[in-house]
Scaffold this active site. Structure first.
Site, PDB file in Angstrom:
ATOM      1  N   GLY A  84      -0.790  20.629  73.004  1.00 34.61           N
ATOM      2  CA  GLY A  84       0.285  20.732  72.022  1.00 34.61           C
ATOM      3  C   GLY A  84       1.399  19.755  72.287  1.00 34.61           C
ATOM      4  O   GLY A  84       1.365  18.987  73.249  1.00 34.61           O
ATOM      5  N   THR A  95       3.534  42.784  54.899  1.00 31.85           N
ATOM      6  CA  THR A  95       4.533  42.745  55.967  1.00 31.85           C
ATOM      7  C   THR A  95       4.071  43.714  57.045  1.00 31.85           C
ATOM      8  O   THR A  95       3.970  44.919  56.803  1.00 31.85           O
ATOM      9  CB  THR A  95       5.922  43.150  55.442  1.00 31.85           C
ATOM     10  OG1 THR A  95       6.372  42.135  54.539  1.00 31.85           O
ATOM     11  CG2 THR A  95       6.936  43.269  56.572  1.00 31.85           C
ATOM     12  N   VAL A 148      15.188  23.169  60.528  1.00 29.97           N
ATOM     13  CA  VAL A 148      14.465  23.709  59.367  1.00 29.97           C
ATOM     14  C   VAL A 148      15.327  23.758  58.102  1.00 29.97           C
ATOM     15  O   VAL A 148      14.795  23.915  57.004  1.00 29.97           O
ATOM     16  CB  VAL A 148      13.865  25.116  59.629  1.00 29.97           C
ATOM     17  CG1 VAL A 148      12.756  25.069  60.643  1.00 29.97           C
ATOM     18  CG2 VAL A 148      14.933  26.124  59.996  1.00 29.97           C
ATOM     19  N   LYS A 189      15.723  38.545  55.703  1.00 31.31           N
ATOM     20  CA  LYS A 189      14.374  38.899  56.180  1.00 31.31           C
ATOM     21  C   LYS A 189      13.599  39.681  55.105  1.00 31.31           C
ATOM     22  O   LYS A 189      12.382  39.522  54.972  1.00 31.31           O
ATOM     23  CB  LYS A 189      14.465  39.696  57.486  1.00 31.31           C
ATOM     24  CG  LYS A 189      15.003  38.865  58.669  1.00 31.31           C
ATOM     25  CD  LYS A 189      14.127  37.665  58.963  1.00 31.31           C
ATOM     26  CE  LYS A 189      14.446  37.005  60.307  1.00 31.31           C
ATOM     27  NZ  LYS A 189      13.645  35.800  60.559  1.00 31.31           N
ATOM     28  N   TYR A 239      21.554  38.994  57.392  1.00 31.62           N
ATOM     29  CA  TYR A 239      20.300  38.742  58.111  1.00 31.62           C
ATOM     30  C   TYR A 239      19.206  39.672  57.580  1.00 31.62           C
ATOM     31  O   TYR A 239      18.089  39.235  57.279  1.00 31.62           O
ATOM     32  CB  TYR A 239      20.536  38.991  59.602  1.00 31.62           C
ATOM     33  CG  TYR A 239      19.302  38.956  60.475  1.00 31.62           C
ATOM     34  CD1 TYR A 239      18.660  37.759  60.761  1.00 31.62           C
ATOM     35  CD2 TYR A 239      18.789  40.128  61.035  1.00 31.62           C
ATOM     36  CE1 TYR A 239      17.535  37.726  61.583  1.00 31.62           C
ATOM     37  CE2 TYR A 239      17.675  40.107  61.850  1.00 31.62           C
ATOM     38  CZ  TYR A 239      17.050  38.904  62.125  1.00 31.62           C
ATOM     39  OH  TYR A 239      15.939  38.872  62.931  1.00 31.62           O
TER      40      TYR A 239
HETATM   41  N1  LIG Z   1      14.115  38.944  69.310  1.00 28.71           N
HETATM   42  C1  LIG Z   1      14.118  39.969  68.496  1.00 28.71           C
HETATM   43  O1  LIG Z   1      14.417  41.109  68.877  1.00 28.71           O
HETATM   44  C2  LIG Z   1      13.687  39.770  67.067  1.00 28.71           C
HETATM   45  C3  LIG Z   1      13.456  40.917  66.291  1.00 28.71           C
HETATM   46  C4  LIG Z   1      13.063  40.750  64.976  1.00 28.71           C
HETATM   47  C5  LIG Z   1      12.921  39.493  64.439  1.00 28.71           C
HETATM   48  N2  LIG Z   1      13.171  38.400  65.204  1.00 28.71           N
HETATM   49  C6  LIG Z   1      12.987  37.080  64.568  1.00 28.71           C
HETATM   50  O2  LIG Z   1      12.053  36.352  65.326  1.00 28.71           O
HETATM   51  C7  LIG Z   1      12.323  34.958  65.203  1.00 28.71           C
HETATM   52  C8  LIG Z   1      12.413  34.364  66.592  1.00 28.71           C
HETATM   53  O3  LIG Z   1      13.436  35.015  67.302  1.00 28.71           O
HETATM   54  P1  LIG Z   1      13.580  34.910  68.881  1.00 28.71           P
HETATM   55  O4  LIG Z   1      13.925  36.242  69.383  1.00 28.71           O
HETATM   56  O5  LIG Z   1      12.450  34.172  69.453  1.00 28.71           O
HETATM   57  O6  LIG Z   1      14.929  34.045  68.942  1.00 28.71           O
HETATM   58  P2  LIG Z   1      15.264  32.754  69.795  1.00 28.71           P
HETATM   59  O7  LIG Z   1      14.688  32.835  71.151  1.00 28.71           O
HETATM   60  O8  LIG Z   1      16.746  32.597  69.649  1.00 28.71           O
HETATM   61  O9  LIG Z   1      14.547  31.597  68.996  1.00 28.71           O
HETATM   62  C9  LIG Z   1      15.050  31.097  67.791  1.00 28.71           C
HETATM   63  C10 LIG Z   1      14.333  29.800  67.492  1.00 28.71           C
HETATM   64  O10 LIG Z   1      14.822  29.261  66.274  1.00 28.71           O
HETATM   65  C11 LIG Z   1      15.160  27.895  66.491  1.00 28.71           C
HETATM   66  N3  LIG Z   1      16.219  27.475  65.584  1.00 28.71           N
HETATM   67  C12 LIG Z   1      17.471  27.936  65.457  1.00 28.71           C
HETATM   68  N4  LIG Z   1      18.114  27.259  64.469  1.00 28.71           N
HETATM   69  C13 LIG Z   1      17.248  26.361  63.988  1.00 28.71           C
HETATM   70  C14 LIG Z   1      17.306  25.358  62.982  1.00 28.71           C
HETATM   71  N5  LIG Z   1      18.402  25.143  62.234  1.00 28.71           N
HETATM   72  N6  LIG Z   1      16.205  24.605  62.766  1.00 28.71           N
HETATM   73  C15 LIG Z   1      15.094  24.783  63.492  1.00 28.71           C
HETATM   74  N7  LIG Z   1      14.966  25.705  64.454  1.00 28.71           N
HETATM   75  C16 LIG Z   1      16.042  26.489  64.698  1.00 28.71           C
HETATM   76  C17 LIG Z   1      15.607  27.822  67.940  1.00 28.71           C
HETATM   77  O11 LIG Z   1      15.541  26.479  68.398  1.00 28.71           O
HETATM   78  P3  LIG Z   1      16.311  25.982  69.755  1.00 28.71           P
HETATM   79  O12 LIG Z   1      16.214  27.086  70.768  1.00 28.71           O
HETATM   80  O13 LIG Z   1      15.527  24.761  70.133  1.00 28.71           O
HETATM   81  O14 LIG Z   1      17.702  25.674  69.360  1.00 28.71           O
HETATM   82  C18 LIG Z   1      14.548  28.721  68.574  1.00 28.71           C
HETATM   83  O15 LIG Z   1      13.367  27.998  68.754  1.00 28.71           O
HETATM   84  C19 LIG Z   1      13.609  34.835  64.396  1.00 28.71           C
HETATM   85  O16 LIG Z   1      13.284  34.555  63.054  1.00 28.71           O
HETATM   86  C20 LIG Z   1      14.234  36.211  64.527  1.00 28.71           C
HETATM   87  O17 LIG Z   1      15.034  36.507  63.413  1.00 28.71           O
HETATM   88  C21 LIG Z   1      13.547  38.505  66.501  1.00 28.71           C
END
Ligand SMILES: NC(=O)c1ccc[n+]([C@@H]2O[C@H](COP(=O)([O-])OP(=O)(O)OC[C@H]3O[C@@H](n4cnc5c(N)ncnc54)[C@H](OP(=O)(O)O)[C@@H]3O)[C@@H](O)[C@H]2O)c1
Length: 280
Positions: free
Chosen positions: A87, A271, A94, A189, A185
Site C-alpha cells: 500500500g 447501515t 476530502v 452521519k 455531526y
Molecule cells: N472513534 C469513534 O468512537 C467513532 C465512532 C463512530 C464513528 N466514527 C467515525 O469514524 C471515522 C474515523 O474516526 P476515527 O475515530 O478513526 O478518527 P481519527 O483517528 O481522528 O481519524 C480521522 C481521520 O480523518 C482524517 N481527516 C480529518 N480531516 C480531513 C480532511 N479534511 N480531509 C481528509 N482527511 C481528513 C484524519 O487525517 P489526519 O489524521 O492525517 O489529519 C484521519 O485520518 C470518522 O468518520 C468518525 O466520525 C468514529
C-alpha cells in the site's frame, strides 16, 4: 504501473454478479480482494488504519489517504505490511474535490482504479444545538458528507464500467440515535445513510454496493495525541453497551471487510451498526 493481477472485468450485469459472489461450495475466504485496489480515506486515523490492515489481509492493494497526520500515515503503512499487504498513503483533503479527482485520475492512469472505496475520513466538534449555526453545520457537512459522497460518486463511475464495486461510508451510531452536544455531526452521519440507501438503487444492478458502517463508541487510539472522550464518558457509555466494553477499531474494520468482500454482493443500501448492542 500495471494493473494488479487477478482483477476481472465482467461483460454483463449477470456476469458481474456471478464474478462477485463466491461459487457454490466456495469459501468466502479472506483473500478474495486479491488483485483489487482499495482506496481508504482517513487511513491515517484510528479506524481507517484498521480498515487498511483488514483490506490488506484480504489481499487488496491499499491506497490510503491522510490529511495532516504524516506520523500516523507511517503507522498505517506498518499495519498494512504487518497484514502481509502492499500500500501507500497519500495526502488528500476530502473537502477539496479537485484533489480527490486528481487522485482518481492518477489511479486510472496507472491502471489501478479503486474497486473498493472506504470513506473513513471524518470527525466531530462539540457544538451543542443551541450554539450550532450555519458555520458549524457546514463544517460537519463538508468533512463528513460532501467530500465522501462526491468521491464515492466519482469512484463509482469506474466501478460501473467494471461491473464490480464496494463502497463503504463510515457513519456513526450518532446518525441513528443522535448524540447530545454534537447535533451537526449526528445529522451529517444520518445523511450518509440516506445517501447510501439512495445510491444503492442507482448502482445495484451494475454490481456496485453502497453501505454505511456505523460504529458506536470505539476505544481511544493509543497513538492519538489526545483522546476525544474522557475516561468518565467512556465509563458511562460502557454501562449502556450489551457487550460491556467499547469497540476495538479492528472490530469495526471486520464489518467493513465483510461489506467490501465479493461475498457481500447482496447487501446494499444498509447501515450496519457496530455498537455492541448499545441502548441509550
Ligand atoms: N472513534 C469513534 O468512537 C467513532 C465512532 C463512530 C464513528 N466514527 C467515525 O469514524 C471515522 C474515523 O474516526 P476515527 O475515530 O478513526 O478518527 P481519527 O483517528 O481522528 O481519524 C480521522 C481521520 O480523518 C482524517 N481527516 C480529518 N480531516 C480531513 C480532511 N479534511 N480531509 C481528509 N482527511 C481528513 C484524519 O487525517 P489526519 O489524521 O492525517 O489529519 C484521519 O485520518 C470518522 O468518520 C468518525 O466520525 C468514529
Amino acid at each position: 504501473m500495471t494493473r494488479p493481477s487477478g482483477t476481472t472485468e465482467a461483460g454483463t450485469t449477470g456476469a458481474a454478479a456471478a464474478a462477485a459472489a463466491p461459487g457454490p461450495g466456495e469459501a468466502a475466504g479472506p483473500a478474495r480482494l486479491a488483485g483489487r485496489t482499495a482506496l481508504v480515506t482517513g487511513a491515517s486515523g484510528h479506524i481507517g488504519r484498521a480498515v487498511c490492515a483488514e483490506l490488506a489481509a484480504r489481499g487488496a492493494h491499499v491506497v490510503g489517504t491522510r490529511h495532516g497526520g504524516e506520523k500516523r500515515a507511517a503507522l498505517m503503512l506498518d499495519a498494512v505490511a504487518a497484514a502481509g499487504g502492499t500500500g501507500e498513503c497519500v495526502p488528500l483533503d476530502v473537502t477539496d474535490h479537485d484533489q480527490a479527482t486528481a487522485l482518481l485520475a492518477r489511479l486510472r492512469r496507472e491502471k489501478t482504479p479503486p474497486e473498493v472505496l472506504v470513506c473513513a475520513a471524518g470527525g466531530t466538534e462539540r457544538v451543542p444545538a443551541l450554539r450550532a449555526g450555519p458555520g458549524t453545520g457546514r463544517r460537519a457537512w463538508e468533512l463528513n458528507v460532501a467530500g465522501a459522497t462526491a468521491l464515492a460518486a466519482a469512484a463509482a463511475k469506474g466501478m460501473l464500467r467494471r461491473r464490480f464495486g464496494r463502497i463503504v461510508l463510515i457513519g456513526s451510531r450518532a446518525g441513528v440515535a443522535g448524540l447530545p452536544g454534537q447535533p451537526d455531526y449526528a445529522a451529517a452521519k444520518a445523511a450518509l445513510s440516506a445517501w447510501a440507501a439512495s445510491a444503492a438503487w442507482e448502482l445495484g444492478r451494475f454490481g456496485v454496493t453502497v453501505n454505511v458502517v456505523a460504529p458506536g463508541a470505539v476505544e481511544a487510539d493509543p497513538h492519538a495525541e489526545e483522546a476525544v472522550y474522557t475516561a468518565e464518558e467512556d465509563r458511562a457509555v460502557t454501562e449502556r453497551v450489551a457487550v460491556g466494553r467499547l469497540a476495538t477499531a479492528a472490530e469495526v474494520a471486520a464489518a467493513v471487510g465483510f461489506l467490501c468482500s465479493p461475498a457481500a454482493s447482496y447487501v446494499t443500501g444498509q447501515t450496519l451498526l457496530v455498537d455492541g448492542g448499545a441502548r441509550f
